[in-house]
Design an enzyme around this catalytic site. Sequence first.
Site, PDB file in Angstrom:
ATOM      1  N   ASP A  23       0.853  -1.186   0.000  1.00  0.00           N
ATOM      2  CA  ASP A  23       0.000   0.000   0.000  1.00  0.00           C
ATOM      3  C   ASP A  23       0.892   1.239   0.000  1.00  0.00           C
ATOM      4  OD1 ASP A  23       0.990   0.162   2.595  1.00  0.00           O
ATOM      5  OD2 ASP A  23      -0.912  -0.316   3.551  1.00  0.00           O
ATOM      6  N   SER A  24       0.314   2.415   0.168  1.00  0.00           N
ATOM      7  CA  SER A  24       1.095   3.654   0.074  1.00  0.00           C
ATOM      8  C   SER A  24       2.139   3.747   1.187  1.00  0.00           C
ATOM      9  CB  SER A  24       0.174   4.865   0.103  1.00  0.00           C
ATOM     10  OG  SER A  24      -0.595   4.883   1.291  1.00  0.00           O
TER      11      SER A  24
END
Length: 144
Positions: free
Chosen positions: A98-99
């Site tokens: 994810d980020s």
Amino acid sequence: MAAPVAAAAGRSAVLAYSPALRLQGMDAVSFRASASFPRQRASFPSIRVQRIPKRFQVSCSAKQETIEKVCEIVKGQLALPEDSTVTGETKFVDIGADSLDTVEIVMGLEEAFQISVDESSAQEIQTVGDAAALIDKLIAEKDA
């Protein structure tokens, strides 16, 4: 108040609207408007949409040893099993990053390669190959 009335005739649709309005000083005013719209799409000869076959394949411009080192760092940051396959074409999203994971990967790459990646460049990284190409570019700029 009267509702709009639509009727289809042949290849066009007709829309008629007839409300009765009460204005000050007048008893009633009738208003009738109609419009006709062709069912066919407008054709613009100067604008054409064509499918273009894929003729080119994007390849990574990074050195192979940089790609391999980035792959190992990515596996370590994401705690992937040793037998998992990570290549230059591997997208971070496809391996569960994810980020926040991507930020941690970039930080690990900065530490391992002794470089500094600005935020705008970090946001453009989508694949392992993108990261490796950026690293090679930053190292070349640093050495120049």
